[in-house]
Design an enzyme around this catalytic site. Structure first.
Site, PDB file in Angstrom:
ATOM      1  N   HIS A 307       0.890  -1.307  -0.027  1.00 29.67           N
ATOM      2  CA  HIS A 307       0.129  -0.081  -0.077  1.00 29.67           C
ATOM      3  C   HIS A 307       0.911   1.411   0.044  1.00 29.67           C
ATOM      4  O   HIS A 307       1.904   1.340   0.616  1.00 29.67           O
ATOM      5  CB  HIS A 307      -0.976   0.065   1.207  1.00 29.67           C
ATOM      6  CG  HIS A 307      -1.994   1.133   1.104  1.00 29.67           C
ATOM      7  ND1 HIS A 307      -1.690   2.089   1.374  1.00 29.67           N
ATOM      8  CD2 HIS A 307      -3.247   0.827   0.708  1.00 29.67           C
ATOM      9  CE1 HIS A 307      -3.220   2.990   1.151  1.00 29.67           C
ATOM     10  NE2 HIS A 307      -3.993   1.930   0.807  1.00 29.67           N
ATOM     11  N   ASP A 364      -7.975  -4.893  -0.261  1.00 27.26           N
ATOM     12  CA  ASP A 364      -8.381  -5.816  -1.395  1.00 27.26           C
ATOM     13  C   ASP A 364      -8.138  -7.546  -1.323  1.00 27.26           C
ATOM     14  O   ASP A 364      -8.689  -8.065  -1.950  1.00 27.26           O
ATOM     15  CB  ASP A 364      -7.897  -5.306  -2.640  1.00 27.26           C
ATOM     16  CG  ASP A 364      -8.327  -3.999  -3.140  1.00 27.26           C
ATOM     17  OD1 ASP A 364      -7.470  -3.121  -3.217  1.00 27.26           O
ATOM     18  OD2 ASP A 364      -9.596  -3.888  -3.111  1.00 27.26           O
TER      19      ASP A 364
HETATM   20  C1  SDX Z   1      -6.001   0.214  -2.920  1.00 27.89           C
HETATM   21  O1  SDX Z   1      -3.999   4.613  -2.003  1.00 27.89           O
HETATM   22  C2  SDX Z   1      -5.225   4.037  -1.578  1.00 27.89           C
HETATM   23  O2  SDX Z   1      -5.594   4.439  -0.232  1.00 27.89           O
HETATM   24  C3  SDX Z   1      -5.957   2.930  -2.244  1.00 27.89           C
HETATM   25  C4  SDX Z   1      -6.635   2.182  -1.412  1.00 27.89           C
HETATM   26  C5  SDX Z   1      -7.981   3.043  -1.356  1.00 27.89           C
HETATM   27  O3  SDX Z   1      -8.705   2.468  -0.331  1.00 27.89           O
HETATM   28  O4  SDX Z   1      -8.281   4.011  -1.954  1.00 27.89           O
HETATM   29  O5  SDX Z   1      -6.375   1.745  -0.205  1.00 27.89           O
HETATM   30  C6  SDX Z   1      -7.213   0.898  -2.407  1.00 27.89           C
HETATM   31  O6  SDX Z   1      -5.676   0.830  -4.264  1.00 27.89           O
HETATM   32  C7  SDX Z   1      -5.177  -0.753  -2.503  1.00 27.89           C
HETATM   33  C8  SDX Z   1      -4.079  -1.253  -2.906  1.00 27.89           C
HETATM   34  C9  SDX Z   1      -4.498  -2.246  -4.122  1.00 27.89           C
HETATM   35  N1  SDX Z   1      -3.626  -2.742  -4.989  1.00 27.89           N
HETATM   36  C10 SDX Z   1      -2.998  -3.863  -4.869  1.00 27.89           C
HETATM   37  O7  SDX Z   1      -3.177  -4.737  -4.012  1.00 27.89           O
HETATM   38  C11 SDX Z   1      -1.921  -4.165  -6.079  1.00 27.89           C
HETATM   39  C12 SDX Z   1      -0.784  -4.717  -5.604  1.00 27.89           C
HETATM   40  N2  SDX Z   1       0.144  -3.796  -4.927  1.00 27.89           N
HETATM   41  C13 SDX Z   1       1.010  -2.801  -5.709  1.00 27.89           C
HETATM   42  O8  SDX Z   1       1.194  -2.807  -6.759  1.00 27.89           O
HETATM   43  C14 SDX Z   1       1.568  -1.683  -4.797  1.00 27.89           C
HETATM   44  O9  SDX Z   1       1.969  -2.244  -3.494  1.00 27.89           O
HETATM   45  C15 SDX Z   1       0.756  -0.471  -4.682  1.00 27.89           C
HETATM   46  C16 SDX Z   1       0.429   0.041  -5.966  1.00 27.89           C
HETATM   47  C17 SDX Z   1      -0.521  -0.552  -3.759  1.00 27.89           C
HETATM   48  C18 SDX Z   1       1.614   0.538  -4.056  1.00 27.89           C
HETATM   49  O10 SDX Z   1       2.671   1.150  -4.667  1.00 27.89           O
HETATM   50  P1  SDX Z   1       4.020   1.958  -4.499  1.00 27.89           P
HETATM   51  O11 SDX Z   1       3.598   2.498  -3.146  1.00 27.89           O
HETATM   52  O12 SDX Z   1       4.044   2.969  -5.470  1.00 27.89           O
HETATM   53  O13 SDX Z   1       5.175   0.934  -4.242  1.00 27.89           O
HETATM   54  P2  SDX Z   1       6.176   0.685  -5.174  1.00 27.89           P
HETATM   55  O14 SDX Z   1       5.310   0.141  -6.502  1.00 27.89           O
HETATM   56  O15 SDX Z   1       6.946   1.820  -5.587  1.00 27.89           O
HETATM   57  O16 SDX Z   1       6.780  -0.530  -4.837  1.00 27.89           O
HETATM   58  C19 SDX Z   1       7.826  -0.384  -3.741  1.00 27.89           C
HETATM   59  C20 SDX Z   1       8.653  -1.992  -3.606  1.00 27.89           C
HETATM   60  C21 SDX Z   1       9.102  -2.200  -5.240  1.00 27.89           C
HETATM   61  O17 SDX Z   1       9.973  -3.130  -5.066  1.00 27.89           O
HETATM   62  P3  SDX Z   1      11.666  -2.247  -5.116  1.00 27.89           P
HETATM   63  O18 SDX Z   1      11.542  -1.620  -6.476  1.00 27.89           O
HETATM   64  O19 SDX Z   1      11.763  -1.434  -4.152  1.00 27.89           O
HETATM   65  O20 SDX Z   1      12.599  -3.630  -5.061  1.00 27.89           O
HETATM   66  O21 SDX Z   1       7.696  -2.837  -3.471  1.00 27.89           O
HETATM   67  C22 SDX Z   1       7.534  -3.694  -4.282  1.00 27.89           C
HETATM   68  C23 SDX Z   1       7.884  -3.184  -5.413  1.00 27.89           C
HETATM   69  O22 SDX Z   1       8.199  -3.984  -6.645  1.00 27.89           O
HETATM   70  N3  SDX Z   1       6.155  -4.037  -4.186  1.00 27.89           N
HETATM   71  C24 SDX Z   1       5.409  -5.247  -4.563  1.00 27.89           C
HETATM   72  C25 SDX Z   1       4.265  -5.117  -4.232  1.00 27.89           C
HETATM   73  N4  SDX Z   1       3.986  -3.857  -4.218  1.00 27.89           N
HETATM   74  C26 SDX Z   1       5.178  -3.233  -4.185  1.00 27.89           C
HETATM   75  N5  SDX Z   1       6.201  -6.716  -4.781  1.00 27.89           N
HETATM   76  C27 SDX Z   1       5.345  -7.498  -5.016  1.00 27.89           C
HETATM   77  N6  SDX Z   1       3.950  -7.542  -4.759  1.00 27.89           N
HETATM   78  C28 SDX Z   1       3.318  -6.398  -4.616  1.00 27.89           C
HETATM   79  N7  SDX Z   1       2.159  -6.390  -4.282  1.00 27.89           N
END
Ligand code: SDX
Length: 428
Positions: A307, A364
């Site tokens: 998140h 989710d």
């Molecule tokens: C919602 O913002 C809100 O409030 C949203 C929400 C709401 O109520 O409105 O809470 C609802 O959207 C919840 C989130 C739902 N999305 C998912 O579950 C999709 C999977 N999660 C992600 O794609 C990710 O975690 C995000 C999009 C939710 C957050 O992404 P960020 O904050 O931009 O983090 P990032 O993409 O920069 O990741 C940081 C690191 C990376 O690795 P490194 O480059 O540092 O090595 O964490 C890794 C990412 O690759 N990473 C994951 C991951 N999420 C982040 N690796 C594997 N699986 C994941 N799910």
């Protein structure tokens, strides 16, 4: 605490005010930055470090896993309130008195009929159309049937528009579902509560009396409360950006629906169940999917994990996890996907990759398991998220307009070609 921030660029020092919020968050007010520095801006893709506005609606503390709507904790609201009451709280700032709540519900019911011509638009969609695409289109179409844009200076006009969208949107969600299922469109029953009426519009069959299950009503009501607002998330920011051009409320919400659709945002609840189903088909080997999620060369992400704000637990996920177990037990459903979800979460939460990146189950991760138990098909999961988030979108749009926020228009750092002369075909 010094109320000033100093920025030094090329030996020049600039001072900016430091603002402190009611929960002691600190923000550097850079409204004057470009002017006083003759053009310097900040760069922050995804706005990870940028507050786009001051807001009094929802407070999140990502480190402590805190979520509050207008100062009330999500735990208390989920336990003691109901969705209509939470919608009133988010939009008008206070919990309603009993008579305010009854009047609100009555006023919503009075405007809940959708113009029959909307059906002609719905008929134009194939049954295979994704409900979020249908909903975004029909919500935008509401503007055609309610052309007078909201006069935000008029409390009465604003209230009427709010009741209209809260009354009509559940009908559109139910119609999108029934269109996909090939069922006749239903109109609901004003003798029922807000959530009960929605459930009946969704599931009633023309040839038998619909029996309401209180377990289903309570579970859905709680899920809608948990999704009602979440400060400046992607779809809410979209509603505010579109509304900042003074586009109407319905058009702004239609844009928010499109933003929510994405699998990184609200579309994640559909992606989670599809992922869990794939793991089940794959013999339940969730270690394989954890390895894929950790592999930088593999675009696969563990859906429902991580998140932008919660770098500890998502308080909503904790509540939904307990509710999922209660609903499945109450309904006597043994869903192997829940066991896979539990195993996957346990494994990931003990894995260094996820721990070091503060990746925990989010709202989710478990919600789809409840939606499925309630008989809601997977493509409708994100539409349910939209139904829950509607009051938050309304509240944030209203706050932005009443605070007379300027049109959203970020700057950029240009990294393209510098000036070059035009080339004829021969020179290219
Ligand atoms: C919602 O913002 C809100 O409030 C949203 C929400 C709401 O109520 O409105 O809470 C609802 O959207 C919840 C989130 C739902 N999305 C998912 O579950 C999709 C999977 N999660 C992600 O794609 C990710 O975690 C995000 C999009 C939710 C957050 O992404 P960020 O904050 O931009 O983090 P990032 O993409 O920069 O990741 C940081 C690191 C990376 O690795 P490194 O480059 O540092 O090595 O964490 C890794 C990412 O690759 N990473 C994951 C991951 N999420 C982040 N690796 C594997 N699986 C994941 N799910």
């Amino acid at each position: 605490m010094s109320k000033k921030a100093i920025l030094e660029v090329d030996g020049k020092r600039y001072e900016f005010p430091v603002l402190i919020g009611t929960e002691n968050e600190i923000a550097i007010d850079i409204k004057a930055l470009r002017g006083v520095t003759n053009g310097i801006t900040t760069l922050d893709p995804g706005f990870k470090n940028t507050s786009s506005c001051e807001s009094a609606i929802t407070f999140l503390d990502g480190e402590k896993g805190i979520l509050r709507y207008r100062g009330y904790s999500i735990e208390e609201l989920a336990d003691k309130s109901d969705f209509l009451e939470v919608a009133y709280l988010l939009i008008f700032g206070e919990l309603p008195t009993e008579e305010q709540k009854l009047k609100f519900h009555r006023d919503i019911q009075k405007t809940s009929l959708v113009d029959e011509d909307i059906k002609k638009i719905l008929d134009g969609f194939p049954k295979s159309a994704h409900p979020m695409g249908v909903l975004s289109a029909l919500t935008s179409a509401l503007t055609a049937f309610n052309p007078k844009s909201v006069n935000v200076e008029s409390e009465e006009d604003m209230y009427r528009a709010i009741c209209k969208i809260l009354g009509k949107f559940p009908v559109l969600v139910a119609w999108a579902y029934r269109k996909e299922e090939g069922l006749p469109l239903a109109y609901g029953d004003n003798s029922l509560g807000y959530v009960e009426n929605f459930i009946k519009m969704m599931f009633e069959l023309p040839n038998e009396e619909y029996k309401m299950n209180p377990v289903v009503v309570d579970a859905l009501d709680k899920l809608l409360i948990l999704h009602a607002d979440h400060e400046q998330n992607c779809s809410t920011s979209t509603v505010r950006v579109v509304g900042s051009s003074h586009a109407g409320l319905f058009a702004s919400i239609s844009a928010g629906i499109s933003a929510l659709w994405g699998p990184l945002h609200g579309g994640a609840n559909q992606a989670v169940i599809e992922m869990l189903e794939a793991i089940k088909e794959d013999g339940g080997d969730y270690q394989k999917y954890i390895a894929k999620a950790k592999d930088k060369n593999d675009p696969f992400r563990l859906m429902g994990f991580g998140h932008r704000v919660y770098k500890n637990f998502d308080p909503r996920a904790n509540i939904i996890k307990v509710a999922a177990e209660e609903v499945l037990a109450d309904l006597g459903i043994d869903d192997p996907v829940l066991d896979i979800a539990r195993g996957l979460a346990k494994e990931a939460l003990s894995d260094e990759y996820f721990k070091s990146r503060n990746l925990y189950p989010n709202v989710d991760f478990y919600s789809g398991i409840i939606y499925r138990a309630l008989g809601i098909p997977v493509p409708m999961f994100t539409a349910m998220f939209a139904l829950g988030r509607l009051p938050g979108w309304i509240a944030q749009w209203k706050e932005m307009r009443l605070r007379k926020e300027p049109i959203s228009r970020p700057r950029q750092l240009y990294i393209g070609e510098t000036l070059r002369p035009f080339k004829s075909f021969e020179e290219r």
